[in-house]
Design a protein around this motif. Structure first.
Motif, PDB file in Angstrom:
ATOM      1  N   VAL A 161     -64.599 -47.791 -29.429  1.00 18.90           N
ATOM      2  CA  VAL A 161     -65.322 -48.304 -28.125  1.00 18.90           C
ATOM      3  C   VAL A 161     -64.517 -47.982 -26.710  1.00 18.90           C
ATOM      4  N   ASP A 162     -65.713 -47.587 -26.051  1.00 22.63           N
ATOM      5  CA  ASP A 162     -65.227 -47.099 -24.604  1.00 22.63           C
ATOM      6  C   ASP A 162     -64.854 -48.438 -23.905  1.00 22.63           C
ATOM      7  N   VAL A 163     -63.653 -48.463 -23.538  1.00 23.56           N
ATOM      8  CA  VAL A 163     -63.089 -49.873 -22.937  1.00 23.56           C
ATOM      9  C   VAL A 163     -62.704 -49.221 -21.522  1.00 23.56           C
ATOM     10  N   HIS A 164     -63.083 -50.226 -20.508  1.00 19.02           N
ATOM     11  CA  HIS A 164     -62.838 -50.231 -19.059  1.00 19.02           C
ATOM     12  C   HIS A 164     -62.106 -51.557 -18.551  1.00 19.02           C
ATOM     13  N   VAL A 165     -61.116 -51.277 -18.180  1.00 18.23           N
ATOM     14  CA  VAL A 165     -60.259 -52.585 -17.747  1.00 18.23           C
ATOM     15  C   VAL A 165     -60.530 -52.792 -16.263  1.00 18.23           C
ATOM     16  N   VAL A 166     -60.907 -53.933 -15.911  1.00 17.73           N
ATOM     17  CA  VAL A 166     -61.108 -54.199 -14.480  1.00 17.73           C
ATOM     18  C   VAL A 166     -60.203 -55.648 -14.151  1.00 17.73           C
ATOM     19  N   SER A 167     -59.440 -55.316 -13.000  1.00 21.73           N
ATOM     20  CA  SER A 167     -58.595 -56.416 -12.572  1.00 21.73           C
ATOM     21  C   SER A 167     -58.721 -56.728 -11.026  1.00 21.73           C
ATOM     22  N   ASN A 168     -58.918 -55.826 -10.311  1.00 19.37           N
ATOM     23  CA  ASN A 168     -59.409 -56.162  -8.825  1.00 19.37           C
ATOM     24  C   ASN A 168     -60.487 -56.837  -8.603  1.00 19.37           C
ATOM     25  N   ILE A 169     -60.205 -57.894  -7.597  1.00 18.64           N
ATOM     26  CA  ILE A 169     -61.389 -58.730  -7.173  1.00 18.64           C
ATOM     27  C   ILE A 169     -62.278 -58.111  -6.161  1.00 18.64           C
ATOM     28  N   ASP A 170     -61.885 -56.918  -5.685  1.00 18.70           N
ATOM     29  CA  ASP A 170     -62.787 -55.882  -4.941  1.00 18.70           C
ATOM     30  C   ASP A 170     -63.897 -55.566  -5.818  1.00 18.70           C
ATOM     31  N   GLY A 171     -64.988 -55.879  -5.261  1.00 13.47           N
ATOM     32  CA  GLY A 171     -66.351 -55.583  -6.094  1.00 13.47           C
ATOM     33  C   GLY A 171     -66.453 -54.138  -6.371  1.00 13.47           C
TER      34      GLY A 171
END
Length: 506
Positions: A161-171
């Protein structure tokens, strides 16, 4: 008693690295150790070489005495027994139980959680939840850094599966991921120990809105929650069948092995995730069952303490000579600086010396053309860790990897040897320390062992300094003030007030 040992350590001579090698023909055998994983037929592992540090027999003997004086064996036993080792919060630290090494009931609970996670992962891979091509993993801190590192290291090719990790609150971070994903084939993983983390929950709400706006009928049905507060996740809207819990005793920056590792298992498949756990467990057993200088994480901690306390080094550099491990310095920054960046000991008294150095680094060979000038000729003494793999992560001409490894080993040799010159601008002082971890390959098992090594190294350093590595109150004050700004009912210093006015906030 530990103060007396430190006084002895301060009184020892400090021979150069060249002198240490010249005086001891067996030095390499004593300080370069092979760590094995698996059985003899399929042996793999890593070489841990601390011979180019300034540790000698006299220093090591006193550091072993320091370990005894600080109760290292007892603290280590307490860690694996699931006893309270985080006194300020009254908690155990049971990340090793996630790997099968710890208190029996905690290991059983971890295995139960893993079985639940494996069932969901395998069901999604079989298509039980429709066509899932993308997973957006939303978390912050340890809930994001560990998964991002593991996926980047191990799932560059053939990810399930293509996984994207997002942590920053910056939109901008979320928008970039939205642009790369098809909402009709995307799932969300929301990772928060408390399920109240403001950055994570704000990003989660925006991701739900994105699914709604793009015609997904049941966006909450696309969510898997990873949390130690299942009831909070269900209140937020996640069905109980898609909540993956983990124990309260698993700290955020040690949580990769728990349900927080769900996106890793989604990318790799469950067998590879299990192999990663097994590699970490092998390092757990080594750390638990090996004493003194033969204990690899403890030996590394001896060198760390030598440079911070005896040589005044304020930083430690980590350079991964492997693109797959490019996020490792970022991961270690949080692990080491959030764990050991303290000014009081576990008993609340002030520390009697420096604690964690500033961890920083990069990727070789890029870093050679950016920061190595300072390492070789600058006025700061910076101990360096080099990390590389014998087997490359690509199928291109072998010249690529040969040149990469040649540069890695050459840098360590050059830092130690230096070079004299009649031209001061071209002179290298040498006698600059480095350690090298040479992996057989960047496999799930060796990766697991590498991360567990650094976890235990961090713990060993904490014990030698007498501090508690498992709380992180230092990150709270700024968050509290940010919440006060959001409420708009608090007056701040003139500078902050002017910034708020300039930005149109408040």
């Amino acid at each position: 008693m530990s103060a007396a040992v430190w006084e002895k350590l301060k009184g020892l001579a400090k021979p150069t690295l060249a002198e240490l090698f010249a005086a001891d023909p067996a030095r390499l055998d004593a300080l370069a150790t092979r760590f094995e994983l698996g059985d003899e037929e399929a042996a793999s592992g890593a070489r841990f070489d601390w011979s180019k540090t300034h540790l000698d027999a006299a220093h090591i003997a006193l550091f072993e005495e320091l370990a005894e004086a600080t109760g290292f064996s007892g603290r280590r036993a307490a860690l694996f027994a699931g006893e309270v080792v985080n006194p300020t919060e009254g908690r155990a630290a049971e990340h090793t139980a996630q790997r099968g090494e710890g208190k029996e009931e905690s290991v059983a609970l971890a295995q139960e959680c893993h079985h639940r996670m494996a069932a969901i992962v395998e069901a999604i891979h079989r298509g039980a939840m429709g066509d899932v091509k993308h997973l957006i993993h939303i978390g912050i801190g340890g809930s994001a850094l560990g998964p991002a590192l593991a996926i980047d290291a191990l799932a560059r090719e053939g990810a399930m599966v293509d996984v994207h990790v997002v942590s920053n609150i910056d939109g901008c971070a979320l928008e970039q991921v939205f642009a790369a994903c098809d909402p009709q084939t995307t799932m969300l993983a929301i990772a928060s120990k408390t399920f109240t983390t403001i950055e994570t929950m704000t990003n989660a709400e925006s991701a739900i809105e994105w699914l709604k706006e793009n015609g997904v009928d049941d966006p909450y049905g696309r969510v898997v929650a990873l949390t130690a507060a299942p009831e909070k996740a269900m209140e937020w809207g996640v069905d109980e069948t898609r909540v993956l819990p983990f124990a309260e005793s698993v700290g955020g920056r040690y949580s990769l092995w728990s349900s927080i590792g769900f996106p890793v298992a989604m990318a790799l498949g469950w067998p590879d995730f299990a192999e990663m756990l097994a590699g970490a467990a092998a390092m757990d057993r080594h750390f638990r069952d090996t004493d003194g200088r033969a204990n690899l994480p403890l030996r590394a901690a001896f060198a760390d303490q030598y440079y911070t306390r005896l040589r005044g080094c304020q930083t430690r550099a980590v350079f991964a000579y492997d693109e797959r491990l490019g996020l490792l310095p970022d991961y270690l920054q949080q692990l080491e600086m959030e764990s050991n960046g303290k000014s009081v000991k576990a008993d609340g008294l002030p520390v009697d010396g420096p604690t964690a150095p500033i961890t920083w680094g990069g990727v070789g060979t890029d870093a050679q053309h950016a920061v190595f000038q300072l390492l070789h000729q600058g006025t700061n003494l910076v101990p360096v860790d080099f990390i590389a793999s014998i087997v490359p992560g690509h199928d291109l001409d072998s010249a690529h990897h040969r040149i990469l490894l040649s540069n890695c080993f050459a840098q360590g040799a050059a830092l130690m040897a230096g070079k004299a010159s009649d031209d001061p601008a071209r002179a290298y002082p040498g006698d600059r320390p480095s350690a090298t971890i040479l992996l057989d390959d960047v496999s799930p098992a060796t990766f697991g062992a590498l991360i567990a090594f650094h976890e235990h190294r961090t713990f060993a350093n904490a014990v030698l300094m007498g501090i508690n590595p498992f709380d992180q109150f230092g990150v709270e004050l700024g968050k509290e003030i940010a919440r006060e700004i959001e409420k708009g009912d608090t007056t701040f210093d003139p500078s902050t007030e002017a910034l708020l006015e300039a930005a149109g906030i408040g």
